[in-house]
Design a protein around this motif. Structure first.
Motif, PDB file in Angstrom:
ATOM      1  N   LEU A 110     -17.409  21.845  47.768  1.00 23.00           N
ATOM      2  CA  LEU A 110     -17.659  20.679  48.624  1.00 23.00           C
ATOM      3  C   LEU A 110     -16.679  19.547  48.303  1.00 23.00           C
ATOM      4  O   LEU A 110     -16.200  18.859  49.214  1.00 23.00           O
ATOM      5  N   THR A 111     -16.360  19.360  47.040  1.00 20.20           N
ATOM      6  CA  THR A 111     -15.381  18.339  46.668  1.00 20.20           C
ATOM      7  C   THR A 111     -14.050  18.594  47.366  1.00 20.20           C
ATOM      8  O   THR A 111     -13.427  17.665  47.894  1.00 20.20           O
ATOM      9  N   ASP A 112     -13.620  19.857  47.385  1.00 19.65           N
ATOM     10  CA  ASP A 112     -12.381  20.194  48.094  1.00 19.65           C
ATOM     11  C   ASP A 112     -12.500  19.866  49.575  1.00 19.65           C
ATOM     12  O   ASP A 112     -11.594  19.274  50.171  1.00 19.65           O
ATOM     13  N   ARG A 113     -13.606  20.232  50.183  1.00 16.57           N
ATOM     14  CA  ARG A 113     -13.772  20.009  51.628  1.00 16.57           C
ATOM     15  C   ARG A 113     -13.828  18.520  51.974  1.00 16.57           C
ATOM     16  O   ARG A 113     -13.400  18.116  53.047  1.00 16.57           O
ATOM     17  N   LEU A 114     -14.345  17.731  51.070  1.00 17.13           N
ATOM     18  CA  LEU A 114     -14.466  16.288  51.336  1.00 17.13           C
ATOM     19  C   LEU A 114     -13.184  15.514  51.018  1.00 17.13           C
ATOM     20  O   LEU A 114     -12.875  14.539  51.698  1.00 17.13           O
TER      21      LEU A 114
END
Length: 176
Positions: A110-114
């Motif tokens: 999720l960190t990557d996607r955000l």
């Protein structure tokens, strides 16, 4: 009951595992970005492991590449579900470990996607570990996979519920 934790101990263990797994995922992705050349991936362990850096807009096996924002929203919902439902109810050590691993995996990807390019909610996940004839993955994916295997083991083999209670059917008694 064996393997049952207090609420405070369960939260501490689950969040500790999540923080550790998330930290390892972030660190390995930063190292991959700093040291791996996508055009020249190192091959290690006699060909068992290739460090192939890719930027994945999709899910596992690069499925859903055109639905990055949907995958991001699903990950946010899963994060809320684990924090609001799974971890608060988990008291069995195995379920707490699985909850922590799921949190680590969700947070890592999720960190990557955000926060990664090309844009918030559309970021591409950094993957860099490749086994022969298998998808390219990362530490967050490993955490999610280990959690899934552990949950299957807890449900199918151990037959234990979130709180540590047995889900095995009691032996049937014959009527007299």
């Amino acid at each position: 009951m064996r393997g049952v934790l207090s609420g405070r101990a369960a939260w501490a263990l689950g969040l500790g595992i999540a923080v550790l797994g998330y930290g390892v995922d972030l660190l390995t992705k930063q190292l991959a970005l700093a040291y791996l050349d996508p055009a020249n991936p190192p091959v290690l362990l006699g060909g068992l492991l290739r460090l192939q850096l890719i930027f994945n807009p999709g899910a596992a096996f690069s499925m859903g590449e055109d639905f990055t924002i949907v995958l991001t929203l699903i990950a946010i919902a899963a994060l809320v579900g684990v924090l609001a439902f799974l971890l608060p109810r988990a008291r069995h050590r195995g379920w707490v470990v699985a909850s922590g691993l799921i949190l680590a995996g969700i947070l890592g990807n999720l960190t990557d996607r955000l926060f990664r390019p090309p844009a918030p909610l559309h970021g591409h996940v950094i993957d860099f570990l490749q086994l022969p004839n298998f998808a390219i993955f990362n530490v967050a994916d490993m955490c999610i996979t280990f959690a899934a295997v552990l949950i299957i083991w807890l449900v199918a083999i151990k037959q234990v519920d979130l709180d540590g209670a047995s889900t095995k059917e009691p032996p049937k008694t014959e009527a007299a």
